[in-house]
Design an enzyme around this catalytic site. Structure first.
Site, PDB file in Angstrom:
ATOM      1  N   GLN A  31      46.928  38.523  34.901  1.00 17.24           N
ATOM      2  CA  GLN A  31      48.376  38.172  35.926  1.00 17.24           C
ATOM      3  C   GLN A  31      48.986  37.697  35.452  1.00 17.24           C
ATOM      4  O   GLN A  31      49.677  37.351  36.584  1.00 17.24           O
ATOM      5  CB  GLN A  31      47.231  37.548  36.705  1.00 17.24           C
ATOM      6  N   CYS A  37      36.035  39.200  42.138  1.00 16.20           N
ATOM      7  CA  CYS A  37      35.613  38.748  41.253  1.00 16.20           C
ATOM      8  C   CYS A  37      35.759  37.361  40.832  1.00 16.20           C
ATOM      9  O   CYS A  37      35.625  36.713  39.629  1.00 16.20           O
ATOM     10  CB  CYS A  37      36.066  39.764  40.261  1.00 16.20           C
ATOM     11  N   HIS A  70      38.183  34.490  36.475  1.00 13.09           N
ATOM     12  CA  HIS A  70      37.291  35.756  37.756  1.00 13.09           C
ATOM     13  C   HIS A  70      36.179  35.857  36.630  1.00 13.09           C
ATOM     14  O   HIS A  70      36.225  35.724  35.689  1.00 13.09           O
ATOM     15  CB  HIS A  70      38.346  37.028  36.475  1.00 13.09           C
ATOM     16  N   LYS A 119      48.098  46.033  34.640  1.00 16.78           N
ATOM     17  CA  LYS A 119      48.120  45.512  35.325  1.00 16.78           C
ATOM     18  C   LYS A 119      50.081  45.436  35.565  1.00 16.78           C
ATOM     19  O   LYS A 119      50.265  44.416  35.761  1.00 16.78           O
ATOM     20  CB  LYS A 119      48.110  44.494  35.697  1.00 16.78           C
ATOM     21  N   ASP A 130      43.048  34.392  29.681  1.00 15.61           N
ATOM     22  CA  ASP A 130      43.191  34.812  30.362  1.00 15.61           C
ATOM     23  C   ASP A 130      44.536  35.118  30.966  1.00 15.61           C
ATOM     24  O   ASP A 130      44.655  35.163  31.634  1.00 15.61           O
ATOM     25  CB  ASP A 130      41.732  35.254  31.437  1.00 15.61           C
TER      26      ASP A 130
HETATM   27  N1  PMP Z   1      41.332  38.296  34.890  1.00 15.58           N
HETATM   28  C1  PMP Z   1      41.410  38.485  35.697  1.00 15.58           C
HETATM   29  C2  PMP Z   1      42.395  37.352  35.907  1.00 15.58           C
HETATM   30  C3  PMP Z   1      41.747  39.062  36.289  1.00 15.58           C
HETATM   31  O1  PMP Z   1      43.034  39.953  37.643  1.00 15.58           O
HETATM   32  C4  PMP Z   1      41.228  41.433  36.151  1.00 15.58           C
HETATM   33  C5  PMP Z   1      41.793  42.083  36.960  1.00 15.58           C
HETATM   34  N2  PMP Z   1      41.672  42.067  38.382  1.00 15.58           N
HETATM   35  C6  PMP Z   1      40.932  41.026  34.841  1.00 15.58           C
HETATM   36  C7  PMP Z   1      40.980  39.180  34.657  1.00 15.58           C
HETATM   37  C8  PMP Z   1      39.899  41.963  34.584  1.00 15.58           C
HETATM   38  O2  PMP Z   1      40.751  42.792  34.554  1.00 15.58           O
HETATM   39  P1  PMP Z   1      40.202  44.769  34.138  1.00 15.58           P
HETATM   40  O3  PMP Z   1      39.448  44.778  35.113  1.00 15.58           O
HETATM   41  O4  PMP Z   1      41.242  44.920  34.065  1.00 15.58           O
HETATM   42  O5  PMP Z   1      39.050  44.878  32.919  1.00 15.58           O
END
Ligand code: PMP
Length: 413
Positions: A202, A365, A122, A225, A199
């Site tokens: 998910q 993203c 991401h 999430k 990270d």
């Molecule tokens: N890493 C991953 C794998 C994600 O899916 C996301 C959210 N889509 C993020 C980081 C970022 O999360 P946040 O927007 O809550 O900071």
């Protein structure tokens, strides 16, 4: 087995309609819905306990502090972290990674050092490292993604060199659903003396997390999430690293003493929590963790796997649909990323929305990954514990309708 009918009663939003159709909420990888218990905990905080933490010598402040401490303890237990003090509250996953890049990276990464990421990160786990690499003259390297959307693990050992300071990777891909071999990647990094950042944005909503047995150095995720409120993120880090790192933001609460000349930082984890924290969100996150533990990860996983399997079967019936990510259901979580031939993913999203089906559309993203897959973006359906088989069929219905609507007459390009 999950009692999904009962569970849905806890989520009033799921009984609303969109464009006159029952809402089918399949955008859980972006954010999940919140059960009544979490909303009630938020309301209860503001209605009964609202005060600032730490600073007040009065009952409400003590109650607010106790709620925050309890959330930290519960989060540490959830992660199997050795101590509550290894849990730092932030705003979200993004801020947690930025904190590490700033406070650990600036101190421990130098010119010529390498940081190993993967091609499926991401932007949150890419851009902060790009910023650091630019500032320090460090180099980013990437574990490639194979055609079927997995990490090319055979390439990984060759990418870790004596210069590798950190291996930072996602446990589960938000764009493809791929589940990565977390313990194996950590073991590989450790065998070469590199630090590790997982990270888990998910991952934590769907699978048990054990930072003690994984022995990762950093792990990050977002409360929103996993049925918790927005505005609360978590950074787990080994205590000795938190001790060695410099503060991130400066201000109230993160100091022990301040003079005109300078300051002495507070103890861990407060050293990293400048300013008034999101106390209400922390209190409500405790309720989310309770909810998740009552549901149970085994039942949750079984349910999501069944929904994903059925969704993949439905997609397989549509030659015009391409599904990205690993083919075997066991290699992926509850995310189905797809395109319909000749239809822009945003049009897919809009067409599905007209059917009441909420999916995500775009680059998720993960722009470099989309480039790797040679697509501008995808549509993405993602499941959680309250989704039903009927909703998967509704997804199939929206797919059939959209594919038929956009079907070009034979011979028209
Ligand atoms: N890493 C991953 C794998 C994600 O899916 C996301 C959210 N889509 C993020 C980081 C970022 O999360 P946040 O927007 O809550 O900071």
């Amino acid at each position: 087995m999950l009692d999904v009918r009962r569970i849905r009663e806890d989520f009033p939003i799921l009984s609303r309609t969109v464009h006159g159709k029952p809402l089918v909420y399949l955008d859980n990888a972006a954010t999940t819905q919140k059960p009544r218990q979490v909303v009630a905990a938020l309301a209860e905080f503001y209605e009964r306990h609202n005060a600032n933490v730490h600073r007040g010598v009065h009952t409400l402040s003590d109650e607010a502090t106790a709620l925050m401490d309890a959330a930290r303890r519960k989060t540490a237990e959830f992660l199997h972290a050795p101590k509550p003090e290894t849990v730092v509250f932030t705003r979200n996953t993004t801020e947690s990674i930025n904190l590490v890049a700033h406070s650990w990276g600036r101190k421990f990464v130098s010119a010529g050092d390498e940081i190993l990421l993967t091609e499926m990160e991401h932007h949150s786990n890419l851009v902060p490292w790009q910023m650091l690499a630019k500032e320090k003259g460090a180099r980013l390297r990437f574990i490639p993604v194979t055609e079927d959307g997995r990490l090319d693990l055979a390439a990984a050992p060759g990418l870790i060199t004596a210069k590798t300071k950190l291996v930072a990777f996602t446990a589960a891909s938000n764009a493809l659903g791929t589940l990565n071999p977390v313990p194996g990647l950590i073991a590989l990094a450790k065998s070469r003396g590199a630090r590790t950042l997982v990270d888990a944005a998910q991952w934590t909503p769907h699978y048990p997390t054990d930072v003690a047995s994984w022995d990762c150095d950093f792990l990050v995720f977002s409360a929103h999430k996993m049925m918790g409120p927005t505005g609360l993120g978590v950074l787990y880090a080994k205590e000795e690293l938190l001790e060695a790192m410099d503060p991130f933001l400066g201000g109230g609460d993160m100091i022990e003493r301040v003079s005109w000349e300078g300051f002495t930082p507070n103890v861990v984890p407060y050293k990293f929590e400048a300013g008034t924290p999101n106390i209400a969100a922390a209190a409500a996150f405790s309720a989310a963790l309770d909810y998740l533990s009552r549901a149970g990860f085994a039942a949750l996983h079984e349910h999501e796997a069944a929904l994903t399997k059925r969704a993949l079967e439905i997609f397989a019936e549509f030659p015009a649909a391409t599904v990205y990510g690993p083919k075997e259901p066991g290699a992926r979580g509850g995310i189905v990323s797809f395109n319909i031939e000749g239809v822009h993913p945003h049009d897919v999203g809009t067409a599905f929305d007209l059917e009441g089906v909420a999916v995500r559309a775009g680059h998720h993203c993960c722009q470099p990954l989309m480039g790797r897959l040679k697509v501008g973006g995808t549509a993405r359906a993602s499941f959680y514990l309250y989704n039903t088989m009927n909703e998967v069929e509704a997804l199939g219905g929206a797919l059939a309708k959209t594919a038929a609507f956009f079907k070009r007459p034979a011979g028209v390009k």
